[in-house]
Every structure is written in C-alpha cells, then in structure tokens.
Motif scaffolding. Sequence first.
Motif, short mmCIF file in Angstrom:
data_model
loop_
_atom_site.label_atom_id
_atom_site.label_comp_id
_atom_site.label_asym_id
_atom_site.label_seq_id
_atom_site.Cartn_x
_atom_site.Cartn_y
_atom_site.Cartn_z
N MET A 122 23.37 5.65 19.99
CA MET A 122 22.20 6.19 20.69
C MET A 122 22.60 6.72 22.07
N ALA A 123 22.15 7.90 22.34
CA ALA A 123 22.52 8.51 23.62
C ALA A 123 21.86 7.80 24.80
N THR A 124 22.61 7.66 25.89
CA THR A 124 22.06 7.06 27.10
C THR A 124 21.97 8.11 28.19
N ILE A 125 21.42 7.71 29.28
CA ILE A 125 21.26 8.63 30.39
C ILE A 125 22.63 9.11 30.89
N GLU A 126 23.58 8.23 30.76
CA GLU A 126 24.96 8.54 31.14
C GLU A 126 25.51 9.71 30.32
N ASP A 127 25.27 9.64 29.01
CA ASP A 127 25.73 10.70 28.12
C ASP A 127 25.13 12.04 28.52
N VAL A 128 23.84 11.99 28.82
CA VAL A 128 23.16 13.22 29.20
C VAL A 128 23.78 13.76 30.49
N ALA A 129 24.00 12.86 31.43
CA ALA A 129 24.57 13.26 32.72
C ALA A 129 25.92 13.93 32.52
N LYS A 130 26.74 13.31 31.71
CA LYS A 130 28.07 13.88 31.47
C LYS A 130 27.98 15.26 30.86
N LEU A 131 27.18 15.34 29.79
CA LEU A 131 27.07 16.61 29.09
C LEU A 131 26.55 17.72 30.02
N ALA A 132 25.64 17.34 30.90
CA ALA A 132 25.06 18.33 31.81
C ALA A 132 25.97 18.53 33.02
N GLY A 133 26.97 17.71 33.15
CA GLY A 133 27.87 17.81 34.30
C GLY A 133 27.19 17.41 35.59
N LEU A 134 26.28 16.42 35.49
CA LEU A 134 25.52 15.99 36.67
C LEU A 134 25.55 14.47 36.76
N SER A 135 24.83 13.94 37.73
CA SER A 135 24.80 12.49 37.87
C SER A 135 23.61 11.88 37.14
N ARG A 136 23.69 10.60 36.88
CA ARG A 136 22.57 9.89 36.24
C ARG A 136 21.29 10.08 37.05
N THR A 137 21.44 10.01 38.35
CA THR A 137 20.27 10.14 39.22
C THR A 137 19.48 11.42 38.93
N THR A 138 20.21 12.51 38.85
CA THR A 138 19.53 13.77 38.64
C THR A 138 18.80 13.77 37.29
N VAL A 139 19.48 13.24 36.32
CA VAL A 139 18.84 13.16 35.01
C VAL A 139 17.57 12.31 35.12
N SER A 140 17.70 11.19 35.76
CA SER A 140 16.55 10.29 35.93
C SER A 140 15.41 11.03 36.62
N TYR A 173 12.19 18.02 44.14
CA TYR A 173 13.53 18.18 44.72
C TYR A 173 14.65 18.16 43.67
N VAL A 174 14.41 18.80 42.55
CA VAL A 174 15.51 19.07 41.63
C VAL A 174 15.47 20.57 41.40
N SER A 175 16.61 21.21 41.57
CA SER A 175 16.60 22.67 41.43
C SER A 175 16.32 23.03 39.98
N GLU A 176 15.62 24.10 39.83
CA GLU A 176 15.20 24.54 38.50
C GLU A 176 16.39 24.70 37.57
N ALA A 177 17.48 25.22 38.10
CA ALA A 177 18.67 25.47 37.29
C ALA A 177 19.19 24.17 36.67
N LYS A 178 19.36 23.14 37.50
CA LYS A 178 19.90 21.87 37.01
C LYS A 178 18.91 21.19 36.08
N LYS A 179 17.65 21.37 36.42
CA LYS A 179 16.61 20.81 35.57
C LYS A 179 16.77 21.32 34.14
N GLN A 180 16.97 22.62 34.03
CA GLN A 180 17.15 23.21 32.70
C GLN A 180 18.39 22.67 32.02
N LEU A 181 19.42 22.50 32.81
CA LEU A 181 20.68 21.96 32.29
C LEU A 181 20.43 20.59 31.67
N VAL A 182 19.71 19.78 32.40
CA VAL A 182 19.42 18.43 31.94
C VAL A 182 18.58 18.47 30.67
N ILE A 183 17.54 19.28 30.70
CA ILE A 183 16.65 19.37 29.55
C ILE A 183 17.43 19.80 28.31
#
Lengths: 338, 338
Positions: free
Chosen positions: A1-19, A27-37
Amino acid sequence: MATIEDVAKLAGLSRTTVSRVINNHPYVSEAKKQLVIEAMKQLGYVPNSSARSLRNQKTEMIAVIIPRVMNPFFGQLVESLEIAASEYHYQLIVCQTLYSAKKELDYLNLLKTKQVDGVILTTLLNDWKQIEPFLDYGPIVLCNEYDQKANIPMVHIDQEYGGYVATTHLIDQGHMRIAYCCGNIKSNVTKAREKGFRKAHSEHGLQIDPKLVFQNVFTFEDGKKVLQKLAALDNRPTAIFTGSDEVAAGVISEAKKLGIDVPTQLAVVGYDNQAITELLDPMITTVHQPVKEMAHKAMNVMMNQIKYKNYKTKEVYQLPLSLIIRNSTCLKSPERLN
Amino acid sequence: MATIEDVAKLAGLSRTTVSRVINNHPYVSEAKKQLVIEAMKQLGYVPNSSARSLRNQKTEMIAVIIPRVMNPFFGQLVESLEIAASEYHYQLIVCQTLYSAKKELDYLNLLKTKQVDGVILTTLLNDWKQIEPFLDYGPIVLCNEYDQKANIPMVHIDQEYGGYVATTHLIDQGHMRIAYCCGNIKSNVTKAREKGFRKAHSEHGLQIDPKLVFQNVFTFEDGKKVLQKLAALDNRPTAIFTGSDEVAAGVISEAKKLGIDVPTQLAVVGYDNQAITELLDPMITTVHQPVKEMAHKAMNVMMNQIKYKNYKTKEVYQLPLSLIIRNSTCLKSPERLN
DNA sequence: GTGAAAGCGCTAACAG
DNA sequence: CTGTTAGCGCTTTCAC
C-alpha cells in the motif's frame, strides 16, 4: 500500500508538501499541487486513517448505544443518526446493549480507548454515577434519554406532554377510566410520560385506579396479556394509553378476539407513530416523536462537543411532539393536535 | 491521558515489558507483571486503539453496507451482525446507501483508508467490475446478495427454493393464475426467486401470464397499487406471491377495502417472516429466512478472511429457508414446510 | 526475563 | 512557498 512517503518520492517533493495538498492547505504552488495529485493518482494513494487518527487525536467515529436495532423506535433513531453522521463525514458504530447494563459500560470503553470521538447514549441502564467518570475521556451526549443529574448535553422529547396530550384527548372523548401501560419504570422517559398522564387526570378532577396501571409492558404479546387482565375486571376501563404501538397492536388484536370493539368499547392510544399504526384496522391513534430532528440535533451537539471539548456542561434541548388521531380512539376526524 | 510510557515509568520498567503484560505475552516474571498491573490500575491506563491499529495494521472494525436500517430485513441483519461481531470483539459500522450506487462506492473506501478490516455487502448496487478493485485493500464478503462473477466468499439464502416452495404451496391449493411481485429486478436475489416461481409453474405445466407480473414493488403502498391493478383485470388471479411482507400487507389491506376476501378470493404469500405477518388478520403465509444464521456465518467467514488474507477466493455458502403457512393462503393447518 | 531502539503513516512546528 | 524534524502511542525485533 502506498504511503505519503511514496507519493512524495514520486512527485520529487517532501512529505510535508504532500500532506499540505491532502489537507487543502494554502501556500502550495499550483504546479507542485498538480505534481502531487498526479503522483497520488498514479499510486492509487489514500491516506491511512489509523495514522491520521493517532496523529490528530480523532477518529471521526461516533458510537451510538441502543438496546437493539429491531426495536422500531431505536432502529429509526440509528437510521437518522447515521444519515446525520455521514453529513459530517463521520462514521457511526452501532452498539447494542440487549438491555444489559454491563454491555452499556463495555461500550463506553470505546471512549477510553479512543476508538470513537464521542458516544451517544439513547437509554440509561446504569446510574449516572457509573457513567460520569467516562467524561474524562470524551464527550457523551444523551439522545432521547434524559437525566436530571447528568452534567452533559441532552436532546430529548417532551414526554410529559406526550402523556398529557394523549390522555387529554381520551378524556375529551368522555373517557373517565383509562388504563395505563408503560415500559421500563426506571427510565426517565417513562416517568415523564406517566407524569403527563397524571397531570391530565388531575386537571380534570379524575382519579387513577391503580388496578389499571401496568408496568414493564413492551411487546405485542405483553399487550395481549394486558387486555386479558382488563377483560377479566369487574369494572373495565373504556380507554387505554399504551407505551408503544406494538403494545397497542397487541391490545387491539386481543380485544378483537374477545369481541371487544375498538374504539367504541375500548379506545386505544399507541406511541411512536410506527408504520404499523396505519396498517391495522382500526388505524391507531398515536404520538409522533420527531426522531429525525432529534437525531440531527444530537449529532450537531456532538460535533460541538468534539470541537470545543466542554464535555461537562449541561445543555438541555427539548423537542415537541404531536398526537396523531386515528380510528382507534374515535371513528372519524383525522386531525392533528400539537 | 496516560500512555504506556507513563505506566512503564511508574512501574519502574520498560515500555516493552508493559506491552508484554497488556498482550499476555509469556516470559514476564509474575512479580513485574503485578507491578505493571498495579501501575495501570493506578493511572487508569487503557491502550490507545489508534496507535495499536497503526502498529498492528488492523482496526477490529467491520463495515456493513445496507440500503437502510428501517427496512425490516436489513435491520434484522444489522442486529444479528452486530451481535456476531461483538462475539469476536469487533465493532460494526453501519453504512446506509439509501439505494445510491455512489454511496456504496464511497463506503467501500473505508477499506482503502484502512478504517475497517473488512466490508460486508448485503446488496449490490454497482456492477461487480466496480467493486472488484477494492479487493486489493481488504476482504469483502457478500451476505444475502449473490453474484456469479464475484471471486469472494458469499453467504446467502436459497432464494430460488423460496420462490419455488411458496409457489408450489399455492399451486397445491389449486391456484392456477398466480400474480407475482418482485423488488429490484437487477438483484440476483430477485432473479433467483423468480426462477423458483417459474420452475414451480413449469413443473405443473402451468403458464405465467405476463400481465400478472409486477416489478419494483417494495412498500405497503406499492402493494396497494398492485391490488388495484389486479382488481381492474377481467381475468383476475386467485393468488399472489409478493416479494415482502410489507407488500403482502398492502395487498391484503387494499383487498379488504375492495371487498375481496383473503384467502378465499385471493391467496397472498409474503416474504421475510417479519413481525407484521402475525399481527394482521388474516395472518400472512410467508417465507422465513435464517437471518441470524446467515449473519453468524458471514461474520465467521469474514474473520477467516482477515486471518488468512485470501481475499480473492470464491466460497459459496447457501442456507435453507422454510415456508410458514398461515391464514392468508389457507384457512386452517398451521404447518411448516421445509 | 528484560530493555533499547526502530518504525507503523501522518501532521505540524520551525526554519529557511 | 517548501523541507527538516520531531513526535502521536504502540509493538517487535534484536541484543543482553
């Protein structure tokens, strides 16, 4: 099962941003938001609720303690409570005591173990003294049940008026000897109803014959038995107030069998306005309780308790009820008294 | 709120030892065990279930998805499932779809978020294709509902036999024109019942008149409407098989109003053996479904799923049912056919 | 028998 | 706007 960590890695961002994205923080830029989604979608990621519960100290679950689901009144209450809970994105856990005081206490432990954010009690099998200590662990709201001593919110229905309006209706029809059935005599719901019954009598200068008062009458079968006892009396009553539609149905069924006509020889009032009241012949005059409204109010109050954490404040909400007149007490006039 | 750490400190021991005592591990000296127990008592310590869930990857909660609690059949099922769950020290979450396929899917997300260890589905509003992907996240058990395509455990009742035995009973009473009502035509429960109805006819060389077949008949009101339609027919049926006791009650109520005698002019069969079947006059012949047994079996199967994690294995359990003959189909003989 | 330490998956200071 | 880090409370290796 994927965790927040996995998402962060795949998006090339930190767990915090994903959270932050998950929780709709600003205060999350639209670009990174899309990356996370995108990453979340790709991994089929869904946040783990145990982890969230642990971290946030809330479970988004409410327990409701009832005697049993098949009791039509409580079934309806559970149905309405679940609908109300889901509107707040809360889950509802059903807890059936099966009329055991010990089970009531067992289920209250869900509060201690933090499995739920709050407990809704619909009956009270234990003394308030037994319940009170649980308030140290989370909110308890009384819904339907009422207790003078309890220092918590309670949402209930004006049962005294219920007893009063039904009895007054019978007296207005000319009845002077009215039998009375009630359920669990220890419940305040029952006590209030009886108070209303007595008040209606005294207002009209009528006495209550103790021989016509029956306790612990719950079921269809119980209703039958009560009628048998009444039929055996020298001085029969001309009307009966029952604590529930099921009991009223039992009374009517047995009356038919013994050739006692309802309503001309015996007028019968039920309670709860269950489906059955319209299915029988004669249709049953009954007291309608605003169950949906009560459920919504109780859930609303619970949400405030969770939010503001003032668990030990008494707050009383009393809802009105209405008498629905049908043919078991009078041959015509389908009015509605408030 | 006291944590395991607090207990450890007070007892002068490590968290590990406390944890061992909580979980009844061996290899803890009796002396220290007592120390821990004493400390726990003193602090009123109870383990936090979110933390446990997170660590152990299980919540000890099961979700049951039903249309609504007030449907007597599903109410009874929830009641029995809760009792069964509590025997395994599991909690039951009620999820009402209110007949919305979207809500069904929403509630299945409880599995993804790990809020529950498993989901019991009692109806199927979506295609199996929609449901299947959720199996990657946890066990799903079908209870009452049946689907040929589903590769999971299912516990259900032999509905085909239900339709068959009820119809055969009517045919045995000499009926040759039998009307048929059913609920949701898409449900396999409904389909199986109809199959039994047809089988009974063909075995006796009887034809089914399409004019006598009604679909999506659920409520008391629906039953009334069906009777009105039948009454308007040139060539009336002499018997009717209804999909539920409520519908049967509606049919009987309206028949009375129109002066059609039950059972002599119209024999009526209900389904579910709800309380109402014994309250009406005539009492309703009906099909008894072993709901308690089904609930227990389903919960039992669920526990095995959780234990052995073989979520995608088809297992079929079919339970028998029985016809209960009362006065709505024949004037005497209260027998019971199996 | 017992304890130290890692980590379940997530969020929220805090720092930048 | 974004990342580092420290836990939420519990269980379980892995040492001793």
